[in-house]
Scaffold this motif. Sequence first.
Motif, short mmCIF file in Angstrom:
data_model
loop_
_atom_site.label_atom_id
_atom_site.label_comp_id
_atom_site.label_asym_id
_atom_site.label_seq_id
_atom_site.Cartn_x
_atom_site.Cartn_y
_atom_site.Cartn_z
N GLY A 59 0.88 -1.17 -0.04
CA GLY A 59 0.10 -0.17 -0.09
C GLY A 59 1.02 1.24 -0.02
O GLY A 59 1.55 1.11 -0.54
N ARG A 60 0.24 2.36 0.45
CA ARG A 60 1.41 3.32 1.12
C ARG A 60 2.48 3.44 1.74
O ARG A 60 3.30 4.25 1.41
CB ARG A 60 0.50 4.37 1.83
CG ARG A 60 -0.70 5.27 1.10
CD ARG A 60 -2.08 6.01 1.93
NE ARG A 60 -1.11 7.50 1.67
CZ ARG A 60 -1.23 7.84 0.42
NH1 ARG A 60 -2.46 7.71 -0.14
NH2 ARG A 60 -1.52 8.59 0.36
N ASN A 61 2.97 2.10 1.97
CA ASN A 61 4.64 1.50 2.98
C ASN A 61 5.56 1.71 2.26
O ASN A 61 6.73 1.82 2.36
CB ASN A 61 3.76 0.70 3.64
CG ASN A 61 3.20 1.09 5.19
OD1 ASN A 61 3.42 2.39 5.21
ND2 ASN A 61 2.51 -0.04 5.75
N GLY A 62 4.67 1.37 -0.15
CA GLY A 62 5.90 1.27 -0.98
C GLY A 62 5.96 -0.07 -1.46
O GLY A 62 5.13 -1.04 -1.21
N THR A 63 6.79 -0.21 -1.95
CA THR A 63 7.21 -1.92 -3.09
C THR A 63 8.71 -2.20 -2.54
O THR A 63 9.61 -1.26 -2.39
CB THR A 63 7.33 -1.13 -4.75
OG1 THR A 63 5.80 -0.62 -4.70
CG2 THR A 63 7.30 -2.63 -5.01
N PHE A 64 8.84 -3.55 -2.13
CA PHE A 64 9.80 -4.00 -1.61
C PHE A 64 9.77 -5.75 -2.11
O PHE A 64 9.42 -5.83 -2.54
CB PHE A 64 9.21 -4.47 0.12
CG PHE A 64 9.58 -2.78 0.63
CD1 PHE A 64 9.80 -3.04 1.47
CD2 PHE A 64 7.74 -2.64 0.42
CE1 PHE A 64 10.30 -1.14 2.23
CE2 PHE A 64 7.44 -1.69 1.35
CZ PHE A 64 8.72 -1.27 2.61
N VAL A 65 11.55 -5.63 -2.12
CA VAL A 65 12.08 -7.06 -2.73
C VAL A 65 10.93 -7.95 -1.46
O VAL A 65 11.05 -8.08 -0.59
CB VAL A 65 12.86 -7.16 -2.20
CG1 VAL A 65 13.80 -8.50 -2.66
CG2 VAL A 65 13.33 -5.86 -3.88
N ALA A 66 10.51 -9.26 -2.13
CA ALA A 66 9.42 -10.33 -1.32
C ALA A 66 10.40 -11.92 -1.14
O ALA A 66 11.27 -11.50 -1.22
CB ALA A 66 8.49 -11.08 -2.73
#
Length: 122
Positions: free
Chosen positions: A70-77
């Motif tokens: 969401g608004r926290n961002g995009t991260f490497v899974a």
Amino acid sequence: MTLKIHIDGSAAPYEQVRAQISEQARSGVLPVGYRLPTVRGLAESLGLAANTVAKAYRALESDGVIETRGRNGTFVAAAGSAAERQSASAAQEYVERARRLGLTEAEALAAVRDALRAAYGE
């Protein structure tokens, strides 16, 4: 994170972004939990349209390489788990279809080997 886009290259810019992020995540250059730049931020730094980067991010998320929080961002899974599950599922679907088509195990395996050689250039 370092990406190099070759506009005159044979691969589309979004595919270059997708492939490079995927490889960096797989190799550990981008560790699990690494926060990726925003779509707009990365697009600006690479000189690409935001839609190009967004398309790459969607493909990476579909592949389980990255996750959006969401608004926290995009991260490497978490590496491997999603990709391994999807790979196993695709393999199972292929086996079921090959059996329905009446292929022997050797014929089905030969078809997979041919497809892998075509995809990986071996």
